[in-house]
Structures are given as C-alpha cells and as structure tokens.
Write a protein that holds these residues in place. Sequence first.
Motif, short mmCIF file in Angstrom:
data_model
loop_
_atom_site.label_atom_id
_atom_site.label_comp_id
_atom_site.label_asym_id
_atom_site.label_seq_id
_atom_site.Cartn_x
_atom_site.Cartn_y
_atom_site.Cartn_z
N GLY A 1 33.41 57.79 19.52
CA GLY A 1 31.98 57.55 19.65
C GLY A 1 31.62 56.11 19.98
N ASN A 2 31.08 55.91 21.18
CA ASN A 2 30.63 54.58 21.56
C ASN A 2 29.44 54.13 20.73
OD1 ASN A 2 32.65 54.74 23.45
ND2 ASN A 2 31.33 54.47 25.23
N ASP A 3 28.66 55.11 20.23
CA ASP A 3 27.54 54.75 19.36
C ASP A 3 28.05 54.13 18.06
OD1 ASP A 3 28.64 57.19 18.70
OD2 ASP A 3 26.73 58.24 18.44
N ALA A 4 29.10 54.68 17.51
CA ALA A 4 29.68 54.12 16.29
C ALA A 4 30.27 52.73 16.55
CB ALA A 4 30.75 55.05 15.73
N VAL A 5 30.89 52.54 17.71
CA VAL A 5 31.44 51.23 18.06
C VAL A 5 30.33 50.18 18.13
CG1 VAL A 5 32.61 49.89 19.84
CG2 VAL A 5 33.44 52.16 19.27
N HIS A 6 29.21 50.54 18.72
CA HIS A 6 28.11 49.59 18.86
C HIS A 6 27.60 49.14 17.49
CE1 HIS A 6 26.73 49.09 23.13
NE2 HIS A 6 27.68 50.00 23.29
N VAL A 7 27.45 50.07 16.57
CA VAL A 7 26.95 49.71 15.25
C VAL A 7 27.96 48.82 14.52
CG1 VAL A 7 26.25 50.59 12.98
CG2 VAL A 7 25.52 51.78 15.06
N LEU A 8 29.23 49.19 14.55
CA LEU A 8 30.26 48.39 13.88
C LEU A 8 30.38 47.00 14.50
CD1 LEU A 8 32.98 51.16 13.46
CD2 LEU A 8 31.73 50.05 11.60
N ALA A 9 30.23 46.91 15.81
CA ALA A 9 30.29 45.61 16.47
C ALA A 9 29.13 44.73 16.03
CB ALA A 9 30.29 45.79 17.98
N GLU A 10 27.95 45.30 15.92
CA GLU A 10 26.80 44.52 15.46
C GLU A 10 26.99 44.05 14.02
OE1 GLU A 10 24.28 43.36 17.18
OE2 GLU A 10 25.15 44.25 18.98
N LEU A 11 27.59 44.90 13.19
CA LEU A 11 27.83 44.52 11.80
C LEU A 11 28.86 43.40 11.68
CD1 LEU A 11 27.94 47.97 9.95
CD2 LEU A 11 26.13 46.26 9.89
N SER A 12 29.72 43.28 12.66
CA SER A 12 30.80 42.28 12.57
C SER A 12 30.53 41.04 13.41
CB SER A 12 32.13 42.90 12.99
OG SER A 12 32.10 43.28 14.36
N GLY A 13 29.27 40.84 13.81
CA GLY A 13 28.95 39.59 14.51
C GLY A 13 28.27 39.73 15.84
N GLY A 14 28.17 40.95 16.36
CA GLY A 14 27.51 41.13 17.65
C GLY A 14 28.48 41.55 18.75
N TRP A 15 27.92 42.08 19.82
CA TRP A 15 28.71 42.66 20.92
C TRP A 15 29.58 41.61 21.60
CZ3 TRP A 15 29.82 47.48 21.51
CH2 TRP A 15 30.27 47.97 22.74
N ARG A 16 28.98 40.49 22.00
CA ARG A 16 29.74 39.47 22.72
C ARG A 16 30.76 38.79 21.81
NH1 ARG A 16 25.35 36.36 26.65
NH2 ARG A 16 24.82 38.19 27.95
N SER A 17 30.36 38.53 20.59
CA SER A 17 31.28 37.91 19.64
C SER A 17 32.48 38.81 19.38
CB SER A 17 30.55 37.61 18.32
OG SER A 17 31.46 37.19 17.33
N THR A 18 32.22 40.11 19.26
CA THR A 18 33.33 41.06 19.03
C THR A 18 34.28 41.08 20.21
OG1 THR A 18 31.93 42.42 17.60
CG2 THR A 18 33.90 43.45 18.53
N ALA A 19 33.73 41.08 21.43
CA ALA A 19 34.58 41.06 22.62
C ALA A 19 35.43 39.81 22.66
CB ALA A 19 33.72 41.15 23.88
N ALA A 20 34.85 38.67 22.29
CA ALA A 20 35.60 37.42 22.29
C ALA A 20 36.72 37.44 21.25
CB ALA A 20 34.66 36.24 22.03
N ARG A 21 36.43 37.99 20.08
CA ARG A 21 37.46 38.07 19.04
C ARG A 21 38.54 39.07 19.41
NH1 ARG A 21 35.48 40.05 14.52
NH2 ARG A 21 33.37 40.43 15.26
#
Length: 392
Positions: free
Chosen positions: A160-180
């Motif tokens: 689920g891409n919807d679940a990924v989006h929520v978890l990414a926001e919880l862990s710092g945001g979309w761009r920050s998650t991609a960078a990490r």
Amino acid sequence: MTIGSTSRAALSTCALCAAGLLVLAPAATAARTAPDPGATGGPRVAGPQPSLLDRPGTQVRPRAGAPRVPRVSALSWVVADAGTGEVLAARDAHRRLPPASTLKTLFALTVLPVLPGGVRHTVRKDELRGIGPGSSLVGVAEGRTYRVSDLWRGVFLNSGNDAVHVLAELSGGWRSTAARMQAKARSLGALDTRVLSPDGYDTPGQVSSAHDLAVFGRAGLRSAEFTRYCGTVRARFPGGHGWSYVIQNTNRLLTGSDGVEPYRGLVGVKNGYTSKAGHTLIAAARRGGRTLVVTVMNPRSGGGFAVYEEARALLDWGFGAAGRVDPVGSLDALRVRPRPGPEVRPAAVTPTEDDDYASGWPTTGAIAGAALGGAAVTALLLRPRIRRSAGS
C-alpha cells in the motif's frame, strides 16, 4: 504524534588510558598482523577470486558436478547466500532498472527502526497527498486511527502506497525519507540505487539493480520484525468503527494464490510491479539451515506470473549448487565498513547475529586490552609521586 530521540551519554577521556594505549597498541597490532612462524613453508591458501558482477551476461563458476544454471528471461537476476553474502550466480547484476515496489524493502530498512509498532496515529488529510495514480492501496483513510504495525502490514502485504505515505510523514517527511533511504543504500554498498519516490512508484531517474535488491533483502532478514512482516500471509486491517477486513500478501510464491504453487521453505520478501519496471521480486527461502536470497527483475516472457516461476527455478538451482560452485562476487564487497573503536559490544551478541561484530572483535579486543594494561602500568609508576605530593 511525538517521536522521542535517545540521548547519548557523554564519553570522558582518561589521560592515563591514552598513555597506555599509545605505548602498547602498536605491539597489540603487530601481534595480530605478524605471520605465524609455524606456518612458514606450509601450503598457501588461494586468495579470493576477482568479482564477476560487473561483467555483462550470466556469470557462474561451476565445479565438477554442478547443476546447469536455468535459462530465465529476466533482464537481470542474482542468486546469493544470505548468510555469507556470497553471490553464487548472476546475470547483469549491476544493470540499473526501475525497482517498482521492491524498493519498499529499503523503505522498511530505513524507517522500521524509528517507528515503534504499538504507537497509534490518526491519519491527517495532508499525509495522503501526492499518491500517484494507479498506486496499490490498502485502504488507509483520513481521520481513522491506526497502529503503526497495521500500517506496516499494509506495506508488506498489500504494497500500500497510502501506508507508505503516512509512515514517511511520521518519520520526517517524504523528501527527508527519500534522502535517508539513499544514505542507507550507500552504507549497505547498494551503489546502483537512486531513490526519488520511497514507495517505488515509477519516477524518471529512480533505479536499482538485482545486486542492490539482494542486499536489501538480505539486510532485512537480519531483523526479526522485518522478517515477521514480510513472511505474513494474511492479516486483518482496520476498517473503522471496530470493523476490519482481511488483507493477503501479494507475493504468490508465499501464498500459493492464482495458481502459483507456494515454494517450500519460503521466508518472504517482496514483490512489485509497474508498467515501466515490469514484474520484480526479492524472494528468500531456507532449507537445511541455509538461506538463499534471489532477485528477479523484469522477465521478458511467460506472462505476469513468470517472475515467480523464474525465482523458483533459481532457488532450486541455488540449493542444488551448494558446495558445487565458487562465488562470482559478494553482497558485502561495496559495503561501507564502520571505523573500529574501543567500544566492546555485549558478549550476548554472537558473530552469526552481527557480521560487523565478528570482523571487528580482534582489533577492538587488542586495543581495549592495551588501554587497560597501559593505564595500570602508568598508575603504578605515578603512585609514589602522588603520595609525596599529598603528604607535603
């Protein structure tokens, strides 16, 4: 939701220990690196053979009696031993291709450690923005409260891409998650991977390779939490007002659905599909105390389920080739190794649970012993002087 950070205790420096270390560390190092006099004239052990993973085409080093590598249509694939990291065979291992949802394994490696599964979170509207059209969804809804573990099951089972989006926001945001994620890939030696969309959605320039996906799958299997999620066949997902519904893992080699026979001993890991990437799969299986990880990227024939049958053939070959082939490379070859330090890890950690601990122990032990010994000697030498000063 508030995510706490763990504070690190400050480390004090002892001048006496430093003096002892400077005096005795060279001797400890020399003792570790000096040749064994008794080995002089003995048989020489052949050094490791050069890696073939950068070469195009199918690469294998068969011994007498080795089974023939199966012919598969995938653009790229790898068969590796998850325990040792040795690559038994590969085809175009470093070819950069779109990974689709197999990239979610790197997402999990990056985010799982920072989000406790028991935390509850009520989804906001902004957390579901930017989900690409045609994305696979598990049914995350705005205003509904989920445990983080529910969201992870949505990621691993339903992709689920919807679940990924929520978890990414919880862990710092979309761009920050991609960078990490990018940094995590580099630290693991996955240098073919470029992360632009953490959910694996088709994005121009986003690529990985069969080598890198095998690295991610192997790293995931070292986590009990990751392994539990990727091996779950079915689970219930919250639907609101106390109602829930069943979700099933889309990895058909695990579930045996849609006419695909389940693979005996399969552990997990993750499948994916997009129109640009085609079908992709990371599959791990365990037999007789040995675990193999196989990656298959974009089969060119055989239909939508060919990725499972080609992975099956490669797993069968890998188990049959045990002890009959020499490795063509290693999943650890490009990995960034941490610098050795004086910290000694708890004795409860065994080499089989942490390869870095096993490889770093001789140096760490020698340095730590030198530091303690040097401090004791220096203290004894200085004791009379200290007593005289105290008595004046």
